[in-house]
Scaffold this active site. Sequence first.
Site, short mmCIF file in Angstrom:
data_model
loop_
_atom_site.label_atom_id
_atom_site.label_comp_id
_atom_site.label_asym_id
_atom_site.label_seq_id
_atom_site.Cartn_x
_atom_site.Cartn_y
_atom_site.Cartn_z
N GLU A 180 0.80 -1.23 0.00
CA GLU A 180 0.00 0.00 0.00
C GLU A 180 0.83 1.28 0.00
O GLU A 180 0.86 2.02 0.99
CB GLU A 180 -0.94 0.01 1.21
CG GLU A 180 -1.90 -1.16 1.22
CD GLU A 180 -2.99 -1.03 2.29
OE1 GLU A 180 -2.88 -0.15 3.15
OE2 GLU A 180 -3.93 -1.83 2.26
N GLU A 368 -5.34 -8.56 1.00
CA GLU A 368 -5.85 -8.21 2.34
C GLU A 368 -7.34 -7.91 2.25
O GLU A 368 -7.77 -7.15 1.38
CB GLU A 368 -5.18 -6.94 2.91
CG GLU A 368 -3.80 -7.16 3.46
CD GLU A 368 -3.23 -5.90 4.11
OE1 GLU A 368 -3.99 -5.02 4.56
OE2 GLU A 368 -2.00 -5.81 4.17
C1 FCB Z 1 -3.87 -2.18 5.76
C2 FCB Z 1 -2.44 -2.48 6.14
C3 FCB Z 1 -2.31 -3.54 7.21
C4 FCB Z 1 -3.36 -3.41 8.28
C5 FCB Z 1 -4.73 -3.32 7.66
C6 FCB Z 1 -5.86 -3.22 8.65
O1 FCB Z 1 -3.98 -0.89 5.27
O2 FCB Z 1 -1.74 -2.93 5.01
O3 FCB Z 1 -1.01 -3.46 7.73
O4 FCB Z 1 -3.08 -2.36 9.09
O5 FCB Z 1 -4.79 -2.21 6.81
#
Ligand code: FCB
Length: 463
Positions: A180, A368
């Site tokens: 990210e 994620e």
């Molecule tokens: C994302 C991050 C991860 C975690 C999640 C909830 O933005 O990559 O490290 O904090 O959110």
Amino acid sequence: MIIQHNSFKAGHDRFSKEDFGTDFKFGVSAAAFQTEGSVLTDGKGLSIWDVFSEQKGKIYKGQDAREACDFYNRFEQDLLLMKSMNIANFRFSLSWPRILPKGIGKSNSKGIDFYNKVIDKCLELGIAPWITLYHWDLPQALEDKGGWTNRKIIDWFTGYVSLCAREFGDRVKNWMVLNEPLVFTGAGYFLGVHAPGKKGLKNFLPAMHHAAICQAEGGRILRDILPEARIGTTFSCSLIEPYRNIPKDQLAVKRVDALVNRLFLEPALGLGYPREDLKFLKHLDNYFLTGDEDLLKFNFDFIGLQNYTREVVKHTCLVPYIQAINIKATKRKVPVTTMQWEIFPQGIYEMLKRFDSYKGIKNIIVTENGAAFPDKSENGKIEDPERLDYIRKYLEEVLKAKKEGVNVKGYFIWSFTDNFEWAEGYHPRFGLVHINYKTQERTIKSSGNWYSDFLKQLVRKET
Ligand code: FCB
């Protein structure tokens, strides 16, 4: 450490694992700084997050990640637990300052040994390691020289990437360059709410441009050293929608969407920065050298899509550069998680469709998705029906996109265990496995038991 198994029974769902096909990768994600602890053990150097969390007022209740989940000492048990939950893919990050305490120069053999042990244990248990090279913990020694704002970061970063590729590439097949980039440059170098706490366009623009170059350069180094590896990088993304159905808000959507969803992705695909929609990018020329357009491109094997929520925005003249504000989910009175992020499963479907519409994207992996909710402890069991509901609904949307032909090849839940949620500290719990931070005891939550049954194909389809 006692591992308790909840009494969650395999149930019926609207879908089952086999609907995703045999080559679909299900896994869990985590990151070094959020889980490892042992921040000064065995020669590790300080990271910007170690330093930032020591500063007053930066982290919720002044918490820090000195111990976190103690993954540094407990990785074997955690991987065994993962195995017992039928999880076959583990995405985790390497801590740059554990491997190179000063960021460059002499490497730390004990840090390298640690990751060798983690990788070897994964392989012994039949868990595929998926490595993220940079999940936000820059060596402080490099931040002292300007960090991501210094163009020399391209050399520092490529040095680190080639070291990792040579050390671990014989066993690790799946790599992600950055986690990210918009979040670590935006929150860390524009808003100052994440490490290293810098602010303003003068920090953000160079940090952003150098990160975008490193994203592609990292890919090139990996491909050069490891021609057989599957190389990706990850992006945060959210569906952006207008607050009111009026042209001004629709234009605000365009700008926010360009910032949130296109800024790092499009240059990698060879489309350049979205300068048309983000006028402030004209100031990038101060940092843009001849040839950079090419340096920004890399043909990734897969793109990691990370999605949690959607944003609803409206036009305002009061916010510089972007002329838009986010209307909070709480104000809109929609269901939210502990992070106050709106629960919006259709958003992941929309973003998968969007990413899939880019010709340059070969494969998508949801690297994620997950949710923080307060867990309920009942007779030694941890019940988290809201997380379970969230995961089921998002996963169903992923399947819908896949059935419509989107090239989505995997889904990783954030996160395996509860962990240190950056500036929010330990308060938001994202894990499938609960951690009692006083004792480091792990307890599988009901969502974790569901995932385990789902992966073992004990969760059957509703008839
Ligand atoms: C994302 C991050 C991860 C975690 C999640 C909830 O933005 O990559 O490290 O904090 O959110």
